[in-house]
Design a protein around this motif. Structure first.
Motif, short mmCIF file in Angstrom:
data_model
loop_
_atom_site.label_atom_id
_atom_site.label_comp_id
_atom_site.label_asym_id
_atom_site.label_seq_id
_atom_site.Cartn_x
_atom_site.Cartn_y
_atom_site.Cartn_z
N LEU A 45 0.85 -1.18 0.00
CA LEU A 45 0.00 0.00 0.00
C LEU A 45 0.89 1.23 0.00
N TYR A 46 0.35 2.35 -0.49
CA TYR A 46 1.13 3.56 -0.71
C TYR A 46 0.41 4.76 -0.14
N ARG A 47 1.19 5.80 0.15
CA ARG A 47 0.64 7.05 0.67
C ARG A 47 1.51 8.20 0.20
N ALA A 48 0.87 9.29 -0.24
CA ALA A 48 1.58 10.52 -0.56
C ALA A 48 1.74 11.30 0.75
N VAL A 49 2.96 11.71 1.05
CA VAL A 49 3.22 12.40 2.32
C VAL A 49 3.99 13.69 2.08
N GLY A 50 3.67 14.69 2.88
CA GLY A 50 4.36 15.96 2.82
C GLY A 50 5.64 15.94 3.65
N SER A 51 6.33 17.05 3.67
CA SER A 51 7.63 17.10 4.32
C SER A 51 7.56 16.86 5.83
N ALA A 52 6.50 17.35 6.51
CA ALA A 52 6.38 17.12 7.96
C ALA A 52 6.21 15.63 8.26
N GLU A 53 5.42 14.95 7.43
CA GLU A 53 5.21 13.52 7.66
C GLU A 53 6.48 12.72 7.33
N ILE A 54 7.22 13.15 6.30
CA ILE A 54 8.50 12.49 5.99
C ILE A 54 9.46 12.62 7.17
N LYS A 55 9.54 13.81 7.74
CA LYS A 55 10.42 14.02 8.90
C LYS A 55 10.01 13.13 10.07
N SER A 56 8.70 12.99 10.28
CA SER A 56 8.21 12.12 11.35
C SER A 56 8.59 10.67 11.09
#
Length: 148
Positions: A45-56
């Motif tokens: 499964l996949y999810r598009a994530v923004g920079s804050a979520e990538i950092k998390s």
């Protein structure tokens, strides 16, 4: 991602309230994702994530909500996640997103129907407490429809 009121055939609109107990039972297998990977097979499964979520994700090694949301949407293709990325960048002037992939035991998805979100993207609604056993992999590219 917002749930659409209309949806293509085969998708259940408003699945957040759709047979909640059934959804909770279906995703209970997420906690044992690592233990059952070889035994029963998995689905990516996949999810598009923004920079804050990538950092998390980089800091914790897991998917988690940064705000008050009670679940996350994950889709069954990288192309669909990239479609959300393109929609968010265009509609909200967001910075480009990254795509994250994780493996989910097939048994956890067996009784779970995808909902249609953001102009037809199929998505599974995964409650926060069932994100714990999932290991996100940050992809170094964004899959595009029709591009190998």
């Amino acid at each position: 991602m917002a749930i659409e009121q209309s949806s293509p055939a085969g998708f259940v609109p408003g699945a957040v309230g759709y047979q909640g107990a059934r959804i909770m039972r279906a995703v209970s297998g997420f906690r044992s994702a690592r233990a059952t990977k070889e035994a029963e097979g998995v689905t990516s499964l996949y999810r598009a994530v923004g920079s804050a979520e990538i950092k998390s994700i980089q800091a914790t090694g897991m998917l988690r909500n940064l705000g008050s949301a009670e679940s996350k949407y994950l889709t069954n293709s990288g192309e669909a996640a990239s479609s959300y990325d393109r929609q968010a960048v265009k509609a909200f002037c967001d910075e480009p997103y990254s795509t994250v992939q994780t493996n989910v035991p097939n048994s956890a998805l067996r009784d779970l129907l995808p909902v249609s979100v953001d102009r037809g993207i199929p998505a599974y609604v995964i409650p926060n407490e069932h994100l714990i056993g999932l290991t996100p992999n940050i992809m170094n590219y964004s899959p595009l429809s029709g591009v190998p």
